[in-house]
Design an enzyme around this catalytic site. Sequence first.
Site, short mmCIF file in Angstrom:
data_model
loop_
_atom_site.label_atom_id
_atom_site.label_comp_id
_atom_site.label_asym_id
_atom_site.label_seq_id
_atom_site.Cartn_x
_atom_site.Cartn_y
_atom_site.Cartn_z
CB CYS A 91 -0.20 -5.23 10.93
SG CYS A 91 0.98 -6.34 10.15
CB CYS B 147 0.66 -6.06 6.61
SG CYS B 147 0.73 -4.48 7.44
CE LYS C 185 -0.11 -5.95 1.49
NZ LYS C 185 0.14 -4.57 1.84
CE1 TYR D 60 3.56 1.70 1.28
CE2 TYR D 60 2.88 3.98 1.46
CZ TYR D 60 3.85 3.00 1.60
OH TYR D 60 5.10 3.33 2.07
CD GLU E 199 -0.10 -2.64 -0.91
OE1 GLU E 199 1.11 -2.60 -0.65
OE2 GLU E 199 -0.96 -2.81 -0.02
CG HIS F 271 25.50 -14.02 -13.95
ND1 HIS F 271 24.78 -13.00 -14.54
CD2 HIS F 271 25.71 -14.96 -14.90
CE1 HIS F 271 24.58 -13.33 -15.81
NE2 HIS F 271 25.12 -14.50 -16.05
CD GLU G 151 23.65 -10.45 -12.94
OE1 GLU G 151 24.86 -10.40 -13.15
OE2 GLU G 151 22.92 -11.39 -13.31
P1 NDP Z 1 -2.25 6.98 1.31
O1 NDP Z 1 -2.08 8.19 2.13
O2 NDP Z 1 -1.08 6.21 0.86
O3 NDP Z 1 -3.11 7.33 0.03
C1 NDP Z 1 -4.34 7.99 0.10
C2 NDP Z 1 -4.82 8.24 -1.31
O4 NDP Z 1 -6.15 8.73 -1.27
C3 NDP Z 1 -3.98 9.26 -2.04
O5 NDP Z 1 -3.90 8.87 -3.37
C4 NDP Z 1 -4.80 10.55 -1.88
O6 NDP Z 1 -4.64 11.45 -2.92
C5 NDP Z 1 -6.20 10.00 -1.93
N1 NDP Z 1 -7.16 10.84 -1.22
C6 NDP Z 1 -7.05 11.34 0.03
N2 NDP Z 1 -8.14 12.07 0.35
C7 NDP Z 1 -8.95 12.02 -0.72
C8 NDP Z 1 -10.22 12.59 -0.99
N3 NDP Z 1 -10.86 13.35 -0.10
N4 NDP Z 1 -10.76 12.36 -2.20
C9 NDP Z 1 -10.12 11.59 -3.11
N5 NDP Z 1 -8.91 11.04 -2.90
C10 NDP Z 1 -8.34 11.25 -1.72
O7 NDP Z 1 -3.26 6.09 2.15
P2 NDP Z 1 -3.68 4.57 2.08
O8 NDP Z 1 -5.08 4.55 2.60
O9 NDP Z 1 -3.42 3.97 0.76
O10 NDP Z 1 -2.71 3.89 3.13
C11 NDP Z 1 -2.56 4.42 4.44
C12 NDP Z 1 -1.18 4.17 4.97
O11 NDP Z 1 -1.06 2.81 5.33
C13 NDP Z 1 -0.07 4.42 3.97
O12 NDP Z 1 0.32 5.75 3.92
C14 NDP Z 1 1.02 3.54 4.50
O13 NDP Z 1 1.73 4.25 5.46
C15 NDP Z 1 0.27 2.39 5.11
N6 NDP Z 1 0.29 1.21 4.23
C16 NDP Z 1 1.45 0.61 3.91
C17 NDP Z 1 1.48 -0.48 3.08
C18 NDP Z 1 2.79 -1.12 2.73
O14 NDP Z 1 3.77 -0.87 3.41
N7 NDP Z 1 2.85 -1.93 1.68
C19 NDP Z 1 0.27 -1.06 2.53
C20 NDP Z 1 -0.91 -0.34 2.91
C21 NDP Z 1 -0.88 0.74 3.73
P3 NDP Z 1 -3.42 12.53 -2.94
O15 NDP Z 1 -2.21 11.75 -3.35
O16 NDP Z 1 -3.87 13.49 -3.98
O17 NDP Z 1 -3.34 13.10 -1.59
#
Ligand code: NDP
Length: 452
Positions: free
Chosen positions: A43, A48, A51, A178, A182, A435, A440
Site C-alpha cells: 500500500c 495505493c 498510485k 482495478y 487506474e 445544495h 444531493e
Molecule cells: P483484479 O483481480 O482486479 O483484475 C485482474 C484483471 O486481470 C482482470 O481484468 C482479469 O480478467 C485479468 N486477468 C487475470 N488473469 C489473466 C490472464 N491470465 N490473462 C489475461 N488477463 C487476465 O486485479 P488487479 O491486479 O487489478 O488488482 C488486485 C487487487 O488489488 C484488486 O482485486 C483489489 O482488491 C486491489 N486493489 C484495490 C485498489 C483500490 O481499492 N482502488 C487499487 C488497486 C488494487 P477477468 O476479469 O476476465 O478475470
Amino acid sequence: MSFDYDLFVIGGGSGGVRAARIASAEGKARVGLAEEYRMGGTCVIRGCVPKKLMVYASEYPGMIADARAYGWKVEAGAFDWAQFRSQLEAELTRLENAYRGTLRNAGVETFDLRATVVDAHTVALADGRRFTAKHILIATGGRPFVPDLPGAELAVTSNEIFHLDALPKRALVVGGGYIASEFACILNGLGVEVSQYYRGAQILRGFDDEARGHVATAMQASGVTIHCGTDVLRLEKTATGIRAVATDGTEREFDLVMYATGRKPNSSGLGLEALGVELGRNGEIKVDDWSQTAVPSIYAVGDVTDRINLTPVAIREGHAFADTVFKGEPRKADHELVASAVFTQPELGTVGLSEEAAQAQEPIEVYVASFRAMQTLFAGRQDRVLMKLIVSQQSRKVLGCHIVGPGAGEMIQLVGIAVKMGATKEDFDRTVAVHPTMSEELVTMRNPVRRS
Ligand code: NDP
C-alpha cells in the site's frame, strides 16, 4: 515453556504493522516483526499511496484546461517525470520512516530481513538467527501475477511502474481490473498514448454493469483506447519498442507494456505447507473468522489470505487478531458492506450489491441519476456523473450504491456509513439536500427507473 516473543509477525505491511503495534502497545506483548523489503508494504511503497499521488499528478492537465474555460490565462507546459519521481520517492521514504517510528514507539523489535517458519513456534531469519514465538502472524501480502506467455519478461508490473526512467510515448496496459484501469487513466492523463487490452467483454468485472459501462465510456472519451475481447499472445522486442501480437489478429508496437492481470498471495517458500498450514488453489492461506490457520499458533491476515484485498480490510483483520489474542477482547473482522473506490478518471465509488447481484437475491427497485456536473459543464466538458441506488422492495433497505464521477471515492465513504447502518430509501429521502452539490442527487431521486 518460555518463548523469545509472544508474537512474531512476518510482513511489515498494513495488516502486520497494525497487529504488531496493537499487540505490543496495548496488549503488552513482546513482539518481533520481519520485513524483507521496505516497511509499509504494498500500500505505502508500491500501491495505493504512490498510485494516488500519480492520479493527482495526472489530473492537472484537465484542471488547467478547465481553468482556461473559467477565464484563467494558463498553459500546462511540460510534465517533469524525473522531478515528480524524486518527490514521490522522498514522500515514500518519509512514510516508511513514519511506519518504523510507529513500531519503535510501540516497542516492536524490527528486522529488515526475510523470515520463514520452521515449526509452529519458531521462525528463522535469512541471516540464520532463529526465534521462538508463542504466536506467529503471516502478513506477507501478495505480488503481481503475469501469465506465462512468450516475451512476458518485456513487460513491467505495478512494482516497476513507479521507477520508470522516463515516461513512454505509447503504452499498453493489459487487464481490466482495478490496477489496469487506474493506470490506463493515469498514463493517459500524463500524456501517454494508452491502449488497454482486456480479455472479457467489459472492464471492471464484478462491479455494477451500468457503472462499469459509464467508466469505460468516459475513459474512451478521454483518450484511452480500450480493446475488449482482446488478449496478448506474445510480446516481441523490436528495434523501436515492444510488439504485442494479440488475439484479435493485430500487431501493435508500444514503448511500455504493463501487466495488471491480478495478484497472487505471497505464501510460497515460507515453510507453511510442511507444517500443515492449509493453502488454497491460488496459494492463499486458509483461515477461519478469527484469522487462525489450521495450526493453532499461526495466524494470517491481509492479502495473503485473499479475502477482500484492500488495505483497510487488512488493518481491521490485524487489529481484530491483536485484540482477540493479546487484549482478551475477542473480535472478528467484519467483511460485510465494505465500501471501495476505483481511482479511474472518472472515479468509481461502490458499496454493497451491484444491480445484477441484488436482482439475483431478491426483488429490487433501481434509482439512477445521470447528469453533467455544474463545474465541468461550465468548462464545456461532456462528462456525466452517475449515481445509482439499489433498493430492496421488501425491506426498503439500500442494498447498494454506485457513484461514478469526481470525488466518488470521498462520497462513497459517507454513503457507506448509512448503508452499513441499514438505511432505507426513505431515510435517504428524508435527508435534506446540500445544495448545490453533486451528492444531493443521492437524496433527491424520486422514482425508480426500473423494478425487477
Ligand atoms: P483484479 O483481480 O482486479 O483484475 C485482474 C484483471 O486481470 C482482470 O481484468 C482479469 O480478467 C485479468 N486477468 C487475470 N488473469 C489473466 C490472464 N491470465 N490473462 C489475461 N488477463 C487476465 O486485479 P488487479 O491486479 O487489478 O488488482 C488486485 C487487487 O488489488 C484488486 O482485486 C483489489 O482488491 C486491489 N486493489 C484495490 C485498489 C483500490 O481499492 N482502488 C487499487 C488497486 C488494487 P477477468 O476479469 O476476465 O478475470
